[in-house]
Design a protein around this motif. Structure first.
Motif, PDB file in Angstrom:
ATOM      1  N   MET A   1       1.067  -1.208  -0.050  1.00  0.00           N
ATOM      2  CA  MET A   1      -0.198  -0.089   0.038  1.00  0.00           C
ATOM      3  C   MET A   1       0.757   1.261   0.065  1.00  0.00           C
ATOM      4  O   MET A   1       1.407   1.637   1.143  1.00  0.00           O
ATOM      5  N   LYS A   2       1.133   1.613  -1.153  1.00  0.00           N
ATOM      6  CA  LYS A   2       2.103   2.910  -1.188  1.00  0.00           C
ATOM      7  C   LYS A   2       1.336   4.240  -0.786  1.00  0.00           C
ATOM      8  O   LYS A   2       0.283   4.515  -1.417  1.00  0.00           O
ATOM      9  N   THR A   3       1.888   5.095  -0.235  1.00  0.00           N
ATOM     10  CA  THR A   3       1.208   6.237   0.377  1.00  0.00           C
ATOM     11  C   THR A   3       1.842   7.491  -0.579  1.00  0.00           C
ATOM     12  O   THR A   3       1.461   8.514  -0.653  1.00  0.00           O
ATOM     13  N   ASP A   4       3.134   7.135  -1.219  1.00  0.00           N
ATOM     14  CA  ASP A   4       3.671   8.354  -1.872  1.00  0.00           C
ATOM     15  C   ASP A   4       3.797   9.658  -1.109  1.00  0.00           C
ATOM     16  O   ASP A   4       3.536  10.727  -1.521  1.00  0.00           O
ATOM     17  N   MET A   5       3.903   9.547   0.217  1.00  0.00           N
ATOM     18  CA  MET A   5       3.862  10.722   1.129  1.00  0.00           C
ATOM     19  C   MET A   5       5.149  11.645   0.576  1.00  0.00           C
ATOM     20  O   MET A   5       6.351  11.129   0.512  1.00  0.00           O
ATOM     21  N   SER A   6       5.198  13.123   0.725  1.00  0.00           N
ATOM     22  CA  SER A   6       6.168  13.960   0.556  1.00  0.00           C
ATOM     23  C   SER A   6       7.074  13.998   1.854  1.00  0.00           C
ATOM     24  O   SER A   6       6.469  13.543   2.840  1.00  0.00           O
ATOM     25  N   LEU A   7       8.151  14.534   1.657  1.00  0.00           N
ATOM     26  CA  LEU A   7       8.879  14.874   2.778  1.00  0.00           C
ATOM     27  C   LEU A   7       8.304  15.920   3.825  1.00  0.00           C
ATOM     28  O   LEU A   7       8.224  15.482   5.039  1.00  0.00           O
ATOM     29  N   GLU A   8       7.526  16.773   3.451  1.00  0.00           N
ATOM     30  CA  GLU A   8       6.670  17.399   4.313  1.00  0.00           C
ATOM     31  C   GLU A   8       5.599  16.860   4.902  1.00  0.00           C
ATOM     32  O   GLU A   8       5.293  17.001   6.032  1.00  0.00           O
ATOM     33  N   ALA A  10       5.308  13.630   5.412  1.00  0.00           N
ATOM     34  CA  ALA A  10       6.336  12.811   6.609  1.00  0.00           C
ATOM     35  C   ALA A  10       6.849  13.610   7.489  1.00  0.00           C
ATOM     36  O   ALA A  10       6.552  13.061   8.805  1.00  0.00           O
ATOM     37  N   ALA A  11       7.176  14.842   7.585  1.00  0.00           N
ATOM     38  CA  ALA A  11       7.643  15.561   8.501  1.00  0.00           C
ATOM     39  C   ALA A  11       6.284  15.846   9.528  1.00  0.00           C
ATOM     40  O   ALA A  11       6.552  15.861  10.701  1.00  0.00           O
ATOM     41  N   ARG A  12       5.129  16.232   9.050  1.00  0.00           N
ATOM     42  CA  ARG A  12       3.846  16.405   9.937  1.00  0.00           C
ATOM     43  C   ARG A  12       3.497  15.202  10.593  1.00  0.00           C
ATOM     44  O   ARG A  12       3.056  15.205  11.768  1.00  0.00           O
ATOM     45  N   LEU A  13       3.604  14.140   9.667  1.00  0.00           N
ATOM     46  CA  LEU A  13       3.076  12.908  10.617  1.00  0.00           C
ATOM     47  C   LEU A  13       4.151  12.329  11.649  1.00  0.00           C
ATOM     48  O   LEU A  13       3.751  11.946  12.947  1.00  0.00           O
ATOM     49  N   ALA A  14       5.320  12.439  11.287  1.00  0.00           N
ATOM     50  CA  ALA A  14       6.418  12.269  12.466  1.00  0.00           C
ATOM     51  C   ALA A  14       6.326  13.143  13.548  1.00  0.00           C
ATOM     52  O   ALA A  14       6.560  12.775  14.699  1.00  0.00           O
ATOM     53  N   LEU A  15       6.002  14.473  13.416  1.00  0.00           N
ATOM     54  CA  LEU A  15       6.034  15.302  14.695  1.00  0.00           C
ATOM     55  C   LEU A  15       4.684  14.691  15.442  1.00  0.00           C
ATOM     56  O   LEU A  15       4.935  14.795  16.830  1.00  0.00           O
ATOM     57  N   ALA A 210      12.506   8.677   8.916  1.00  0.00           N
ATOM     58  CA  ALA A 210      11.261   8.613   9.252  1.00  0.00           C
ATOM     59  C   ALA A 210      10.335   8.264   8.348  1.00  0.00           C
ATOM     60  O   ALA A 210       9.186   7.470   8.682  1.00  0.00           O
ATOM     61  N   ARG A 211      10.388   8.639   7.329  1.00  0.00           N
ATOM     62  CA  ARG A 211       9.209   8.202   6.079  1.00  0.00           C
ATOM     63  C   ARG A 211       9.592   6.983   5.684  1.00  0.00           C
ATOM     64  O   ARG A 211       8.331   6.395   5.638  1.00  0.00           O
ATOM     65  N   GLY A 212      10.580   6.359   5.827  1.00  0.00           N
ATOM     66  CA  GLY A 212      10.832   4.990   5.654  1.00  0.00           C
ATOM     67  C   GLY A 212       9.854   4.134   6.507  1.00  0.00           C
ATOM     68  O   GLY A 212       9.421   3.130   6.020  1.00  0.00           O
ATOM     69  N   TYR A 213      10.175   4.487   7.755  1.00  0.00           N
ATOM     70  CA  TYR A 213       9.206   3.502   8.686  1.00  0.00           C
ATOM     71  C   TYR A 213       7.674   3.979   8.702  1.00  0.00           C
ATOM     72  O   TYR A 213       6.975   3.010   8.936  1.00  0.00           O
ATOM     73  N   LEU A 214       7.342   5.284   8.318  1.00  0.00           N
ATOM     74  CA  LEU A 214       6.059   5.423   8.248  1.00  0.00           C
ATOM     75  C   LEU A 214       5.411   4.618   6.989  1.00  0.00           C
ATOM     76  O   LEU A 214       4.461   3.931   7.165  1.00  0.00           O
TER      77      LEU A 214
END
Length: 258
Positions: A1-8, A10-15, A210-214
């Motif tokens: 299930m690819k989310t194709d999330m941007s770095l931004e 990912a940053a918001r989710l990680a926060l 972090a994006r990789g783990y997300l």
């Protein structure tokens, strides 16, 4: 299930999923005061999920933080001994000081020595003592090393009722790795426990990591798991890179695991 999330993204989710952590031997009340100031979210970027500190700083952190930010503390840390009276005393102190979450180290050396039964009994007692607090069990995956032991430790923690299974203390040469995360997430998925979460901890300093783990969490547990009740990061330096990315600057950290 690819989310194709941007770095931004990912940053918001990680926060949102960050356990902002300070577990250094030299920590002082001033250290914790500064940590709590950062946790509430500079320039309106939003608060973190929790602040994780030594038990002796729980009361200070709880008094300094709004109710929406959880306070976590560590027990049996970082050695993970089978000393049950010690860990139960630490849990009592943590709970009475006002924490909402406890990160306990699974006795990983005992597991390596074939003492799975003793480890299971230890975790059952820990789960009983920590209720109703959120329990995160640190399996120290970098020391366990093999996929079989990492999966066994994850199963033992989940069977005991852990709310989260966490990769590492951050105090050993090898901390979180994508390979360990894959093994742990596969056991969470196989358990069928829709509430159980995953915490990547130790050495995570870049939003790219972090994006990789997300992405791994999304691929294994579904995108609904990308929220603080199922996903956490244990880190101190990651917030620097999150803030840089959200400010529109280039990432300041060098990716390691991904």
């Amino acid at each position: 299930m690819k989310t194709d999330m941007s770095l931004e993204q990912a940053a918001r989710l990680a926060l949102q999923c960050l356990d902002l952590t300070s577990l250094n031997e030299g920590d002082t009340p001033a250290t914790i005061e500064a940590l709590c100031r950062r946790a509430v979210g500079a320039e309106g970027r939003g608060p973190v999920a929790a602040v994780c500190v030594w038990p002796r700083f729980v009361a200070q952190a709880r008094a300094a933080l709004p109710a929406g930010i959880q306070v976590a503390a560590v027990a049996n840390f970082p050695d993970g001994s089978l000393d049950l009276p010690r860990v139960l005393a630490e849990i009592r102190d943590i709970a009475s000081a006002g924490a909402q979450e406890v990160d306990v180290v699974l006795p990983y050396a005992a597991l390596q020595q074939g003492q799975a039964g003793e480890v299971a009994e230890f975790l059952a007692e820990v789960r009983h003592a920590t209720r109703p607090l959120t329990l995160k069990v640190i399996i120290e995956s970098g020391v366990l090393k093999t996929q079989d032991l990492i999966k066994e430790a994850t199963r033992l923690a989940l069977m005991a009722g852990a709310d989260f299974v966490k990769t590492s203390t951050g105090k050993t040469p090898v901390s979180a790795t994508p390979e360990a995360a894959r093994a742990m997430l596969s056991e969470i998925q196989a358990s069928g426990l829709g509430h159980a979460g995953f915490k990547a901890s130790g050495g995570i300093r870049s939003v790219a990591d972090a994006r990789g783990y997300l992405q791994q969490v999304a691929d294994t547990l579904g995108t609904d798991a990308l929220q603080p009740r199922r996903m956490r990061f244990g880190a101190s330096g990651l917030l620097d890179d999150i803030e840089a990315v959200l400010a529109g600057q280039a990432s300041q950290a060098v990716p390691s695991a991904y």
